[in-house]
Design a protein around this motif. Sequence first.
Motif, PDB file in Angstrom:
ATOM      1  N   GLN A  17       0.651  -1.139  -0.157  1.00 53.34           N
ATOM      2  CA  GLN A  17       0.011   0.039   0.028  1.00 53.34           C
ATOM      3  C   GLN A  17       0.799   1.202  -0.061  1.00 53.34           C
ATOM      4  O   GLN A  17       0.570   2.338  -0.477  1.00 53.34           O
ATOM      5  CB  GLN A  17      -1.190  -0.081   1.201  1.00 53.34           C
ATOM      6  N   THR A  18       1.865   1.200   0.601  1.00 56.86           N
ATOM      7  CA  THR A  18       2.873   2.315   0.884  1.00 56.86           C
ATOM      8  C   THR A  18       3.891   2.728  -0.199  1.00 56.86           C
ATOM      9  O   THR A  18       4.378   3.744  -0.657  1.00 56.86           O
ATOM     10  CB  THR A  18       3.541   2.499   2.105  1.00 56.86           C
ATOM     11  N   ILE A  19       4.324   1.605  -0.992  1.00 55.93           N
ATOM     12  CA  ILE A  19       5.526   1.302  -1.691  1.00 55.93           C
ATOM     13  C   ILE A  19       5.441   2.389  -2.859  1.00 55.93           C
ATOM     14  O   ILE A  19       6.366   3.091  -3.290  1.00 55.93           O
ATOM     15  CB  ILE A  19       6.017   0.095  -2.418  1.00 55.93           C
ATOM     16  N   LYS A  20       4.306   2.536  -3.536  1.00 56.88           N
ATOM     17  CA  LYS A  20       3.801   3.358  -4.394  1.00 56.88           C
ATOM     18  C   LYS A  20       4.289   4.826  -4.382  1.00 56.88           C
ATOM     19  O   LYS A  20       4.865   5.684  -4.880  1.00 56.88           O
ATOM     20  CB  LYS A  20       2.482   3.364  -5.084  1.00 56.88           C
ATOM     21  N   HIS A  21       3.684   5.410  -2.867  1.00 54.51           N
ATOM     22  CA  HIS A  21       3.797   6.628  -2.405  1.00 54.51           C
ATOM     23  C   HIS A  21       5.288   7.018  -2.373  1.00 54.51           C
ATOM     24  O   HIS A  21       5.898   8.136  -2.609  1.00 54.51           O
ATOM     25  CB  HIS A  21       3.071   7.061  -1.316  1.00 54.51           C
ATOM     26  N   ILE A  22       6.075   5.981  -1.593  1.00 55.43           N
ATOM     27  CA  ILE A  22       7.269   6.119  -1.161  1.00 55.43           C
ATOM     28  C   ILE A  22       8.226   6.357  -2.598  1.00 55.43           C
ATOM     29  O   ILE A  22       9.036   7.063  -2.564  1.00 55.43           O
ATOM     30  CB  ILE A  22       7.843   5.108  -0.378  1.00 55.43           C
ATOM     31  N   LEU A  23       7.959   5.590  -3.386  1.00 59.38           N
ATOM     32  CA  LEU A  23       8.803   5.693  -4.757  1.00 59.38           C
ATOM     33  C   LEU A  23       8.440   7.029  -5.536  1.00 59.38           C
ATOM     34  O   LEU A  23       9.539   7.796  -5.824  1.00 59.38           O
ATOM     35  CB  LEU A  23       8.573   4.334  -5.538  1.00 59.38           C
ATOM     36  N   LEU A  24       7.184   7.232  -5.670  1.00 62.33           N
ATOM     37  CA  LEU A  24       6.910   8.776  -6.445  1.00 62.33           C
ATOM     38  C   LEU A  24       7.604   9.614  -5.656  1.00 62.33           C
ATOM     39  O   LEU A  24       8.012  10.501  -6.118  1.00 62.33           O
ATOM     40  CB  LEU A  24       5.482   8.808  -6.406  1.00 62.33           C
ATOM     41  N   THR A  25       7.433   9.800  -4.245  1.00 58.88           N
ATOM     42  CA  THR A  25       8.146  10.827  -3.502  1.00 58.88           C
ATOM     43  C   THR A  25       9.689  10.877  -3.713  1.00 58.88           C
ATOM     44  O   THR A  25      10.260  11.786  -3.844  1.00 58.88           O
ATOM     45  CB  THR A  25       7.858  10.759  -1.950  1.00 58.88           C
ATOM     46  N   VAL A  76      13.040  -3.804  -5.386  1.00 63.37           N
ATOM     47  CA  VAL A  76      13.667  -3.543  -6.780  1.00 63.37           C
ATOM     48  C   VAL A  76      12.928  -3.782  -8.037  1.00 63.37           C
ATOM     49  O   VAL A  76      12.863  -3.006  -8.958  1.00 63.37           O
ATOM     50  CB  VAL A  76      15.005  -4.132  -6.876  1.00 63.37           C
ATOM     51  N   GLN A  77      12.305  -4.878  -7.880  1.00 63.47           N
ATOM     52  CA  GLN A  77      11.422  -4.947  -9.050  1.00 63.47           C
ATOM     53  C   GLN A  77      10.194  -3.933  -9.237  1.00 63.47           C
ATOM     54  O   GLN A  77       9.712  -3.671 -10.169  1.00 63.47           O
ATOM     55  CB  GLN A  77      10.795  -6.491  -8.729  1.00 63.47           C
ATOM     56  N   ALA A  78       9.805  -3.630  -8.103  1.00 64.95           N
ATOM     57  CA  ALA A  78       8.836  -2.385  -7.955  1.00 64.95           C
ATOM     58  C   ALA A  78       9.253  -1.119  -8.144  1.00 64.95           C
ATOM     59  O   ALA A  78       8.452  -0.306  -8.721  1.00 64.95           O
ATOM     60  CB  ALA A  78       8.133  -2.692  -6.737  1.00 64.95           C
ATOM     61  N   GLY A  79      10.663  -0.934  -8.029  1.00 64.01           N
ATOM     62  CA  GLY A  79      11.130   0.544  -8.535  1.00 64.01           C
ATOM     63  C   GLY A  79      12.092   0.949  -7.717  1.00 64.01           C
ATOM     64  O   GLY A  79      12.485   2.125  -7.724  1.00 64.01           O
ATOM     65  N   ALA A  80      12.602   0.164  -6.591  1.00 60.94           N
ATOM     66  CA  ALA A  80      13.770   0.681  -5.999  1.00 60.94           C
ATOM     67  C   ALA A  80      15.166   0.558  -6.606  1.00 60.94           C
ATOM     68  O   ALA A  80      14.844  -0.267  -7.754  1.00 60.94           O
ATOM     69  CB  ALA A  80      13.841  -0.109  -4.708  1.00 60.94           C
ATOM     70  N   LEU A  81      16.124   1.249  -6.596  1.00 60.25           N
ATOM     71  CA  LEU A  81      17.213   1.141  -7.404  1.00 60.25           C
ATOM     72  C   LEU A  81      18.259  -0.128  -7.469  1.00 60.25           C
ATOM     73  O   LEU A  81      18.433  -0.765  -8.334  1.00 60.25           O
ATOM     74  CB  LEU A  81      18.180   2.455  -7.110  1.00 60.25           C
TER      75      LEU A  81
END
Length: 328
Positions: free
Chosen positions: A224-232, A248-253
């Motif tokens: 639920q939170t990872i999208k907001h964390i990555l966009l910010t 990482v697959q979701a968007g972490a470097l």
Amino acid sequence: MFFRRRLSIVRRLRNVAQRVLCPLLAVLWLSPVWAQGPLYAASDSPSHVVFLAGSENISFNLVFRKRLEDALPKGIKLARYTTDAAIKSPDSLIITLGASSLNDVVQQNPRSPVLALMVTESQFAQYQTIEEQTITALYLNPPLKRQALLGQQILPQATQVALLARAGDEQQFRELAEELARYGLELRVFTVDNPQSLVSTLSRALNFGDFLLGTPDPEIYNRQTIKHILLTTYRHNRILIGPERAFVQAGALASTYAPTDTIVTDTAQIILEYVRSGQLPRAHYPDDFAVLFNEQVARSLNIPLPDRDSVLQALKRLESSSTGVGNE
């Protein structure tokens, strides 16, 4: 005459065989090593049973069991865990997959030896205080010190690291901050008081840190939170390291992680040592690890990624030259 002589020779050979072979067989039969023969001899009958308590992911359970069976000698049998079977065999090692499985087994069989897999260090911490039970773990999450040093390998000029923590957990990272200071990294912990303050707290953290160090805290890092964390994080032109491979697959470097082969190999070694000595090692991280990059994120942020193998070897050198791999 010929047949009498032949019969006499046969009788003498039989007597010699009885005098020589019978004592030898008796020695082998009574030998402690020989008595353990089914584990080492070419026999398909198991002499040791290890129970496997699976996770809710049935597909993963089947794959993991097959790979672990392939890594073990024929004398060790993996059996499906049930409470009744474990009670009847109280000295048999129980392997658990996941936090839920671990909790169930500890409650149902509080005195059985347990090896916990697929759990983080923080998830396992509560079980280390149980005095009556022999219990250990291979941690799922990578150590935070290694993760921070991975961020430094990607951003060599980085000097400041930001970390989000729930209220009351700040002190857990004091030792980590002291260790990272030796590598020229200043760690600052930013407290998330409640879910509504996550984004505002994250913005303050990103204004300080050259990168954000993710932790395996499911209250902060979840679906639920990872999208907001990555966009910010992207808006602040910053990167997220970790908390683990899936992010990482979701968007972490980037992140380090233990390959399944490593977990299987380490698990097999622990089982063999337990069968041999009846002892379990202390809870620890897997012996080997790998590095994963999200190249698409790196291109989007115009970050040149270093060679993966060079980073991996550098991290291993840093770990081997230090006294430990850090704490959560």
